[in-house]
Design a protein around this motif. Structure first.
Motif, PDB file in Angstrom:
ATOM      1  N   LEU A  41      37.116  35.941  33.533  1.00 41.46           N
ATOM      2  CA  LEU A  41      37.844  35.025  34.402  1.00 41.46           C
ATOM      3  C   LEU A  41      38.281  33.778  33.641  1.00 41.46           C
ATOM      4  O   LEU A  41      39.393  33.271  33.853  1.00 41.46           O
ATOM      5  CB  LEU A  41      36.960  34.622  35.588  1.00 41.46           C
ATOM      6  CG  LEU A  41      37.512  33.576  36.553  1.00 41.46           C
ATOM      7  CD1 LEU A  41      38.727  34.136  37.293  1.00 41.46           C
ATOM      8  CD2 LEU A  41      36.447  33.150  37.532  1.00 41.46           C
ATOM      9  N   LYS A  42      37.432  33.298  32.738  1.00 39.61           N
ATOM     10  CA  LYS A  42      37.750  32.076  31.979  1.00 39.61           C
ATOM     11  C   LYS A  42      38.997  32.250  31.123  1.00 39.61           C
ATOM     12  O   LYS A  42      39.771  31.319  30.959  1.00 39.61           O
ATOM     13  CB  LYS A  42      36.567  31.666  31.104  1.00 39.61           C
ATOM     14  CG  LYS A  42      35.400  31.125  31.908  1.00 39.61           C
ATOM     15  CD  LYS A  42      34.245  30.766  31.012  1.00 39.61           C
ATOM     16  CE  LYS A  42      33.069  30.253  31.819  1.00 39.61           C
ATOM     17  NZ  LYS A  42      31.892  29.967  30.985  1.00 39.61           N
ATOM     18  N   GLY A  43      39.209  33.445  30.568  1.00 39.13           N
ATOM     19  CA  GLY A  43      40.355  33.680  29.704  1.00 39.13           C
ATOM     20  C   GLY A  43      41.472  34.451  30.379  1.00 39.13           C
ATOM     21  O   GLY A  43      42.327  35.016  29.708  1.00 39.13           O
ATOM     22  N   CYS A  44      41.464  34.469  31.689  1.00 38.66           N
ATOM     23  CA  CYS A  44      42.407  35.303  32.432  1.00 38.66           C
ATOM     24  C   CYS A  44      43.547  34.460  32.994  1.00 38.66           C
ATOM     25  O   CYS A  44      43.344  33.340  33.445  1.00 38.66           O
ATOM     26  CB  CYS A  44      41.661  36.002  33.568  1.00 38.66           C
ATOM     27  SG  CYS A  44      42.698  37.050  34.562  1.00 38.66           S
ATOM     28  N   ASP A  45      44.757  35.035  32.963  1.00 39.62           N
ATOM     29  CA  ASP A  45      45.917  34.369  33.560  1.00 39.62           C
ATOM     30  C   ASP A  45      46.139  34.820  34.993  1.00 39.62           C
ATOM     31  O   ASP A  45      46.572  34.042  35.830  1.00 39.62           O
ATOM     32  CB  ASP A  45      47.178  34.660  32.742  1.00 39.62           C
ATOM     33  CG  ASP A  45      47.123  34.017  31.369  1.00 39.62           C
ATOM     34  OD1 ASP A  45      46.461  32.972  31.240  1.00 39.62           O
ATOM     35  OD2 ASP A  45      47.730  34.559  30.434  1.00 39.62           O
ATOM     36  N   ASN A  46      45.859  36.081  35.295  1.00 38.64           N
ATOM     37  CA  ASN A  46      46.099  36.627  36.625  1.00 38.64           C
ATOM     38  C   ASN A  46      44.762  37.026  37.252  1.00 38.64           C
ATOM     39  O   ASN A  46      44.225  38.103  36.981  1.00 38.64           O
ATOM     40  CB  ASN A  46      47.038  37.829  36.538  1.00 38.64           C
ATOM     41  CG  ASN A  46      47.514  38.280  37.885  1.00 38.64           C
ATOM     42  OD1 ASN A  46      46.990  37.880  38.914  1.00 38.64           O
ATOM     43  ND2 ASN A  46      48.516  39.143  37.878  1.00 38.64           N
ATOM     44  N   VAL A  47      44.247  36.159  38.097  1.00 41.71           N
ATOM     45  CA  VAL A  47      42.931  36.374  38.693  1.00 41.71           C
ATOM     46  C   VAL A  47      42.973  37.526  39.702  1.00 41.71           C
ATOM     47  O   VAL A  47      42.020  38.294  39.810  1.00 41.71           O
ATOM     48  CB  VAL A  47      42.422  35.079  39.361  1.00 41.71           C
ATOM     49  CG1 VAL A  47      41.077  35.299  40.014  1.00 41.71           C
ATOM     50  CG2 VAL A  47      42.331  33.965  38.345  1.00 41.71           C
ATOM     51  N   VAL A  48      44.089  37.658  40.406  1.00 39.18           N
ATOM     52  CA  VAL A  48      44.203  38.727  41.400  1.00 39.18           C
ATOM     53  C   VAL A  48      44.122  40.094  40.723  1.00 39.18           C
ATOM     54  O   VAL A  48      43.436  41.003  41.189  1.00 39.18           O
ATOM     55  CB  VAL A  48      45.516  38.577  42.203  1.00 39.18           C
ATOM     56  CG1 VAL A  48      45.706  39.743  43.141  1.00 39.18           C
ATOM     57  CG2 VAL A  48      45.513  37.271  42.975  1.00 39.18           C
ATOM     58  N   ALA A  49      44.826  40.235  39.587  1.00 37.36           N
ATOM     59  CA  ALA A  49      44.789  41.510  38.867  1.00 37.36           C
ATOM     60  C   ALA A  49      43.377  41.799  38.349  1.00 37.36           C
ATOM     61  O   ALA A  49      42.909  42.938  38.405  1.00 37.36           O
ATOM     62  CB  ALA A  49      45.776  41.488  37.713  1.00 37.36           C
ATOM     63  N   LEU A  50      42.709  40.758  37.860  1.00 31.20           N
ATOM     64  CA  LEU A  50      41.335  40.944  37.376  1.00 31.20           C
ATOM     65  C   LEU A  50      40.420  41.359  38.519  1.00 31.20           C
ATOM     66  O   LEU A  50      39.599  42.271  38.361  1.00 31.20           O
ATOM     67  CB  LEU A  50      40.818  39.656  36.736  1.00 31.20           C
ATOM     68  CG  LEU A  50      39.368  39.685  36.263  1.00 31.20           C
ATOM     69  CD1 LEU A  50      39.177  40.693  35.131  1.00 31.20           C
ATOM     70  CD2 LEU A  50      38.922  38.302  35.826  1.00 31.20           C
ATOM     71  N   SER A  51      40.560  40.721  39.665  1.00 30.31           N
ATOM     72  CA  SER A  51      39.688  41.065  40.786  1.00 30.31           C
ATOM     73  C   SER A  51      39.929  42.500  41.255  1.00 30.31           C
ATOM     74  O   SER A  51      38.994  43.203  41.605  1.00 30.31           O
ATOM     75  CB  SER A  51      39.887  40.083  41.944  1.00 30.31           C
ATOM     76  OG  SER A  51      41.171  40.229  42.504  1.00 30.31           O
TER      77      SER A  51
END
Length: 146
Positions: free
Chosen positions: A52-62
Motif C-alpha cells: 500500500l505504501k508504494g502503490c498508486d492505485n489502492v482500489v486495484a490493490l484491494s
C-alpha cells in the motif's frame, strides 16, 4: 367448513410449512456465514501495508488482494501506531493527542487538495482569457506582483 375456506383461498398448510418451517417459498434463501473476525494473519497484513505504501492505485490493490480498501487503511494506521509508539497509548492524554494529530493531518491533506484544485482552476481560467484575446493586448485583469 374450515377446510373448504382454505381450499378457496389457495393455501395448503401441509405444502406451505415444509421442512424449512416457513410460510412462504421466498424465504428459502440461505443466510451467508458470519465473517470470522481477524481472519488475516499478521504477515499478510504487513505485506499488504508495505504494498500500500508504494502503490498508486489502492482500489486495484484491494481488488487484487481481495480486501476492502478501508481495511487496508485501517491496517496501515494500526501498524504505524505500533511502530511509532511501541503499542497502543497507555494513558488517555497520549491517546487524545494522537487522535488530534491524525485529525490535523487529515485537515492539512484536505486543504492541500483544495489549494491544488483551485490553483489548477485558476490556471485554466487564465489560459482561456489569454486565448480569447486575439489582439495581443493584455488581459482585462492584471495579476498582482508578489
Amino acid at each position: 367448513m374450515g377446510g373448504v375456506l382454505v381450499k378457496l383461498i389457495g393455501l395448503n398448510p401441509s405444502n406451505e410449512t415444509l421442512a424449512m418451517g416457513t410460510l412462504c417459498r421466498e424465504r428459502k434463501l440461505r443466510v451467508a456465514k458470519k465473517r470470522v473476525i481477524g481472519r488475516y494473519p499478521m504477515a499478510f497484513r504487513k505485506m499488504a501495508v508495505e504494498r500500500l505504501k508504494g502503490c498508486d492505485n489502492v482500489v486495484a490493490l484491494s481488488q487484487e488482494l481481495g480486501v476492502h480498501r478501508r481495511l487496508l487503511y485501517k491496517w496501515r494506521d494500526q501498524l504505524e501506531s505500533i511502530e511509532e509508539g511501541g503499542g497502543p497509548p497507555t494513558n488517555s492524554r497520549e491517546r487524545e493527542l494522537r487522535q488530534q494529530v491524525t485529525q490535523l493531518k487529515r485537515v492539512v491533506a484536505d486543504k492541500t487538495l483544495e489549494a491544488d484544485f483551485f490553483k489548477g482552476a485558476l490556471q485554466k481560467i487564465e489560459a482561456r482569457r489569454q486565448s480569447r484575446s486575439n489582439s495581443g493586448e493584455t488581459a482585462s485583469m492584471n495579476r498582482s506582483e508578489k
